[in-house]
Structures are given as C-alpha cells and as structure tokens.
Design an enzyme around this catalytic site. Structure first.
Site, PDB file in Angstrom:
ATOM      1  N   GLU A 121      15.866 -18.993 -15.596  1.00 41.68           N
ATOM      2  CA  GLU A 121      17.215 -18.657 -16.088  1.00 41.68           C
ATOM      3  C   GLU A 121      17.236 -17.197 -16.539  1.00 41.68           C
ATOM      4  OE1 GLU A 121      18.520 -21.539 -18.954  1.00 41.68           O
ATOM      5  OE2 GLU A 121      18.316 -23.180 -17.503  1.00 41.68           O
ATOM      6  N   PRO A 122      18.428 -16.647 -16.747  1.00 37.66           N
ATOM      7  CA  PRO A 122      18.482 -15.236 -17.146  1.00 37.66           C
ATOM      8  C   PRO A 122      17.647 -14.943 -18.400  1.00 37.66           C
ATOM      9  CG  PRO A 122      20.658 -16.001 -16.532  1.00 37.66           C
ATOM     10  CD  PRO A 122      19.772 -17.203 -16.501  1.00 37.66           C
ATOM     11  N   ARG A 239       1.090 -22.352  -6.403  1.00 38.99           N
ATOM     12  CA  ARG A 239       0.139 -21.262  -6.699  1.00 38.99           C
ATOM     13  C   ARG A 239      -0.842 -21.066  -5.551  1.00 38.99           C
ATOM     14  NH1 ARG A 239       0.563 -22.835 -12.984  1.00 38.99           N
ATOM     15  NH2 ARG A 239       2.512 -21.668 -13.120  1.00 38.99           N
ATOM     16  N   ARG A 264      -7.118   8.559  12.791  1.00 40.55           N
ATOM     17  CA  ARG A 264      -6.771   9.805  12.098  1.00 40.55           C
ATOM     18  C   ARG A 264      -8.020  10.664  11.888  1.00 40.55           C
ATOM     19  NH1 ARG A 264      -2.369  12.936  11.165  1.00 40.55           N
ATOM     20  NH2 ARG A 264      -2.502  14.007   9.162  1.00 40.55           N
ATOM     21  N   HIS A 334      -3.564   5.991   4.448  1.00 41.15           N
ATOM     22  CA  HIS A 334      -2.593   6.530   5.406  1.00 41.15           C
ATOM     23  C   HIS A 334      -2.044   7.907   4.996  1.00 41.15           C
ATOM     24  CE1 HIS A 334      -2.687   2.515   7.106  1.00 41.15           C
ATOM     25  NE2 HIS A 334      -1.963   2.937   8.106  1.00 41.15           N
ATOM     26  N   GLY A 336       0.181  10.815   3.851  1.00 43.24           N
ATOM     27  CA  GLY A 336       1.640  10.959   3.838  1.00 43.24           C
ATOM     28  C   GLY A 336       2.337   9.872   4.653  1.00 43.24           C
ATOM     29  N   GLU A 359       5.773 -17.551  -9.252  1.00 47.77           N
ATOM     30  CA  GLU A 359       4.969 -18.779  -9.376  1.00 47.77           C
ATOM     31  C   GLU A 359       4.029 -18.713 -10.582  1.00 47.77           C
ATOM     32  OE1 GLU A 359       5.868 -21.970  -7.479  1.00 47.77           O
ATOM     33  OE2 GLU A 359       6.047 -20.224  -6.202  1.00 47.77           O
TER      34      GLU A 359
END
Ligand SMILES: Cc1cc2nc3c(=O)[nH]c(=O)nc-3n(C[C@H](O)[C@H](O)[C@H](O)COP(=O)(O)OP(=O)(O)OC[C@H]3O[C@@H](n4cnc5c(N)ncnc54)[C@H](O)[C@@H]3O)c2cc1C
Length: 379
Positions: A121-122, A239, A264, A334, A336, A359
């Site tokens: 809930e909120p 879970r 690379r 990776h 940039g 969860e």
C-alpha cells in the site's frame, strides 16, 4: 531427453524467435508485449507450477527456476508477468477451498485469467501488518475499501490475491488479515500506471477499491485471519523466483562483458588482457555461479517440501546483489558504450535495482536469515 531439457529447449526456441529480436524496441517504448504474452500462454508458462490435475505443467521449482533464469537473461520483465501470477495461483493451490481450486486453477493455468499479488500500500510494504485496506462483511459479500500500489500486472491482469484487514482490532494484528481473490468489477479501478527506472513493458499500477463488493466464497481457504500466513507462504516461492531472475541478469551482464572485453582493444590488445578487466570478469563469473548454486539448493528444498525460508532468503539476497554488482561492472567494462542506450548493459543496470527491493527488500532478507540462524541454533 528429460522433460526439463525438452521444456528448456522450447523456451530457447521461443526466446530466439519471439523475444530477442523485439526486446530493444519494446523496452525502449515501454510497451506491454501482447504477442509475447500470447506465446507464453501457448507454452503453458502461466500454469508452469500448477498441478496437471488443473491443466498446469506441474513443474518442480528447480526446473521453473531454470526457466526464469533463462528468460531473465533476455528480458527480466517477462518473468514478472508470469511470476506474480503463479504466486497468486500457488496461494489458491496450497490454501484454497476445493471449490476455489476447481473454479480458478484451470483458468489461471491456461492464462485465460491472469493477475498477481496485491499486498503493498502507499504507506507500507515491508510492514504488511500495517495495511489499511479493509473488508467489512455485509451478508454474503465483503465490502472492500483501500488502495494498493506497485501492483505488477495491475493494468493487464484481471484477478489479484488481495490482502485486506477483516478485523481491525485483532491482536496480534496478523490475526485480522485475510486474502481475497479479487476480480476486476464495479468499485475496483486502476487509478494510474506507475512510471519506473527500468522493468519496462510489464505494467505496475495503483489499484483503488471503493465499496468494491466481493462474494465471501472468494476468501482464500474460507477462514478469516490467515491472510498474512497465506501471503507469506507464497513469498518463499516468490523469493526463489526473484533470485533466479537475479542469476539471469548477472549472467547476461557477464556474457555481454566477456564478449565485449575480447572485441574492444586499448593500448594494442583486447581489454580482456588487461589485468584490471580480467579480474572483474573472474569476480562476475564466480558471483553468478555461486548465486546459481544457492538458487538450486533453495529450489531443491522447496521441491522436497522442507522449510526453506532461510535458504530462499540467502538465495534472494546473494543472487540479487550479484545482479546489481555485475550490472555495474558490465557498465565499467563497456566504458562509454555502457552508458549508451544502444547497448543492452544499460538496461541491465536499470533493471537490477528492483531485484534488491521486490519480494522483500534485502535488508528484510538479512533479518529473516539472522532470525532463522538463532531459531535453528539455540544457545
Ligand atoms: C516495480 C515494482 C513491482 C512491485 N510489484 C509488487 C506486486 O506485484 N505486489 C505487491 O504487493 N508489491 C509489489 N511491489 C512492492 C514491493 O514489494 C515493496 O516496494 C517492497 O516490499 C518494499 O516496501 P516499501 O517500498 O513500502 O518500502 P519500506 O517498507 O517503506 O522500506 C523502506 C526502507 O526501509 C527498510 N526497512 C523497512 N523495515 C525495516 C526493518 N524492520 N529493518 C531494517 N530495514 C527496514 C527497507 O529495507 C527499505 O530499505 C513492487 C515494487 C516495485 C518497485
């Protein structure tokens, strides 16, 4: 060929034909993947762990976890579309009345009715006993009022295992909590779609209940006061599922990095040959493998019907932190390009944080593990 291999082969074919070519565009436009969902229905994924007696595949948790891992390697969001649906189904299969099982499980298994779990809930997520949604008995109906938030499948799903308070004065508070099977209808509205950092494609929504009437025979198990217990018993499976997603994301980050590090070149050689990058790859691979073993152990205990809240908690904690760490490391590997929206590592980096929250947060997992340690090892 074993059943597990046959199923994993059909998942592999499904991913290559129906998922991989479309993930990038669907994810970028945050589009609910209607055609992929239709294929997942054909594959029986919405009934993966539902008993064959009710039309499901009745897969053991270990096989199911392998499927979740494999799909999450390509697009984690897809696993959420059937995971929370299956946790709702598990609540009915484990705790439902015979009539509820007969009526709902075949429709859940075929994917004709899809949905999920509406607990948060909120004002509360971790502290579920603080929920405010009420269900007041009125003849042969409950009248529900309240708001649920962050509900996965909230827009495209039609039925939810809804946690409510049936007795506001109960002590302890969980004795006043019940789980209802709530199908969309008058008084049950989707108030808004929630925008997110990642986990795109799957709908997360706020649901509002305003004098929503649900027949009393939709109370799961037919007895009030067991709702929190029923909801939490499903979370053990939840879970393990989330942990398996973590392994999938961690593996995807590793795969991308191993490939890129060989392509690379800097200073005249592939970056994989620089020790700083090689060490990262080794740590990423070790974390992924360790996470997979923890998930396998928890799933195997679950299949034997042994209590495994501590093991499921450990798997969830370790595998989801592994996903987060690997996603971050993949971005570094990776350079940039890791920050570019054209490469998949950026998506992994946005998807992974959800795993440490959903969860049951990883802070909560640590508390569960510590509590179990003390309980199982009294001084
Ligand atoms: C994309 C997404 C999908 C979701 N899908 C669903 C769904 O389908 N159904 C559903 O019901 N919910 C769903 N959730 C909600 C999710 O389960 C909750 O966000 C989660 O349980 C945490 O609750 P909270 O956000 O209220 O955080 P809070 O409970 O407010 O916690 C805030 C912080 O305090 C920490 N904390 C809280 N209590 C303690 C304590 N006792 N000790 C130490 N630390 C503590 C937490 O670990 C966290 O770091 C989803 C959330 C997201 C983001």
């Amino acid at each position: 060929m074993s059943d597990e291999h046959a199923i994993l082969d059909s998942i592999e074919a499904f991913l290559r034909r129906d998922v991989i070519p479309y993930v990038h565009a669907l994810e970028k436009s945050d589009t609910w993947p209607a055609e992929i969902v239709a294929r997942m229905r054909d594959l029986g994924l919405f009934g993966a762990m539902i008993d064959p007696e009710y039309g499901g595949l009745g897969l053991p948790c270990a096989t199911y976890a392998a499927i979740v891992e494999r799909i999450a390697r390509e697009w984690m969001s897809l696993t959420g579309i059937f995971n929370s649906h299956l946790i709702m189904a598990a609540a009915v299969q484990r705790h439902g009345t015979p009539a509820q099982k007969r009526e709902f499980l075949p429709q859940f298994a075929s994917g004709e009715i899809r949905g999920g779990l509406a607990l948060t809930e909120p004002d509360c997520g971790t502290d579920l006993q603080a929920i405010r949604t009420t269900a007041r008995r009125d003849g042969d109906h409950y009248v529900v009022n309240g708001t649920k938030t962050w509900i996965s499948n909230g827009i495209h799903g039609s039925c939810f295992a809804l946690l409510v308070k049936t007795d506001l004065d109960a002590s302890p508070r969980h004795r006043g909590m019940s789980l209802l099977l709530a199908e969309k209808g008058p008084g049950f509205t989707v108030s808004r779609k929630l925008e997110k950092l990642g986990y795109k494609g799957i709908d997360s929504a706020e649901l509002v209940f305003q004098d929503y009437r649900v027949p009393v025979d939709r109370l799961i198990g037919g007895v009030e006061g067991l709702g929190l217990k029923h909801a939490l018993s499903g979370l053990e499976l939840g879970r393990i599922n989330v942990a398996a997603r973590g392994v999938g994301v961690a593996q995807a980050a590793l795969d991308q990095s191993v490939r890129y590090a060989q392509l690379r070149k800097t200073f005249g050689k592939p970056i994989a040959q620089h020790q700083a990058i090689a060490l990262k790859l080794a740590d990423m691979a070790t974390r992924t493998e360790a996470a997979r073993l923890l998930v396998g152990r928890a799933a195997e205990m679950y299949d034997r019907g042994v209590r495994c809240d501590m093991e499921a908690g450990m798997a969830k904690l370790f595998a989801t932190e592994a996903a987060l760490e690997n996603a971050t490391e993949a971005m570094r590997v990776h350079g940039g390009y890791g920050y570019s929206t054209e490469f998949p590592v950026e998506r992994l980096y946005r998807d992974a944080p959800l795993l440490v929250i959903g969860e049951g947060t990883n802070e909560l997992q640590r508390l569960i593990i510590a509590r179990q340690l003390i309980e199982r090892n009294p001084a």
